[in-house]
Scaffold this active site. Structure first.
Site, PDB file in Angstrom:
ATOM      1  NE  ARG A  58      -2.326  -1.794   3.358  1.00 31.81           N
ATOM      2  CZ  ARG A  58      -2.425  -3.072   3.713  1.00 31.81           C
ATOM      3  NH1 ARG A  58      -3.144  -3.894   3.004  1.00 31.81           N
ATOM      4  NH2 ARG A  58      -1.810  -3.521   4.786  1.00 31.81           N
ATOM      5  CD  GLU A  95      -0.104 -10.603  17.723  1.00 31.87           C
ATOM      6  OE1 GLU A  95      -0.631  -9.961  16.801  1.00 31.87           O
ATOM      7  OE2 GLU A  95      -0.711 -10.978  18.739  1.00 31.87           O
TER       8      GLU A  95
END
Ligand code: AMP
Length: 175
Positions: A58, A95
């Site tokens: 993006r 994560e």
């Protein structure tokens, strides 16, 4: 409408507990997209920069538009294995597990002043890896700018530890 009004929130994507801030609805709206790009450009009309680095994927859409508008070059910071010439890499933590971003080893002229752009800063791990790459390649990071900041996740502090200024157009609480 403000920029944040164009961002769609998808709860529990890509996994339970994550509020995914979807910028495709910002990009698809002509006023929203222009508002976001104009605001990013406005922050840097007086910044001394040589090139804009956009983070895949993006950050390419936003960074490309900003580089064009400022009349500067564009540096793609890509996911591992996508660039055809000799690369340098930085690993960063997700994560669960790790990821790798790369730039071309000769992608930046020594001393070039580089602005980092991405859609969103959360923990700052991705942008920090981009900053490390730019520094290693001989560039100077003059700032990092995001459409969205998730302040609760501490990305700003992480980049400021590298003396990188952080700017964002809007914030969302939580993660
Ligand atoms: P981070 O490295 O933690 O700062 O994460 C930033 C990168 O992950 C950006 O490229 C974002 O597009 C993506 N990202 C992280 N969290 C979110 C979220 N809640 N919504 C949308 N994108 C996210």
């Amino acid at each position: 409408m403000k920029i944040e009004d164009y961002v769609r929130t998808i709860p529990d994507y890509p996994k339970p507990g994550i509020m995914f801030r979807d910028v495709t609805t910002l990009f698809s709206d002509p006023r929203g997209f222009r508002m976001a790009v104009d605001a990013l450009v406005q922050l840097h009309v007086n910044t001394d920069i040589d090139m804009v680095a956009g983070i895949e994927a993006r950050g390419f859409i936003l960074g490309g538009a900003v580089a064009h508008q400022l009349g500067k070059g564009f540096l793609p910071v890509r996911k591992k294995g996508k660039l055809p010439h000799e690369t340098i890499s930085e690993e960063y933590d997700l994560e669960y597990g790790t990821d790798v971003v790369e730039i071309h080893k000769d992608g930046i002229k020594k001393g070039a002043r580089v602005l980092v752009i991405d859609d969103l800063i959360a923990t700052g791990g991705t942008a920090e890896a981009a900053v490390k790459l730019i520094n290693r390649a001989g560039g100077i990071v003059v700032g990092s700018t995001f459409v969205i900041e998730l302040p609760d996740l501490g990305g700003r502090t992480r980049l400021e530890r590298h003396n990188v200024n952080v700017q964002s157009l809007c914030t969302f609480a939580g993660d």
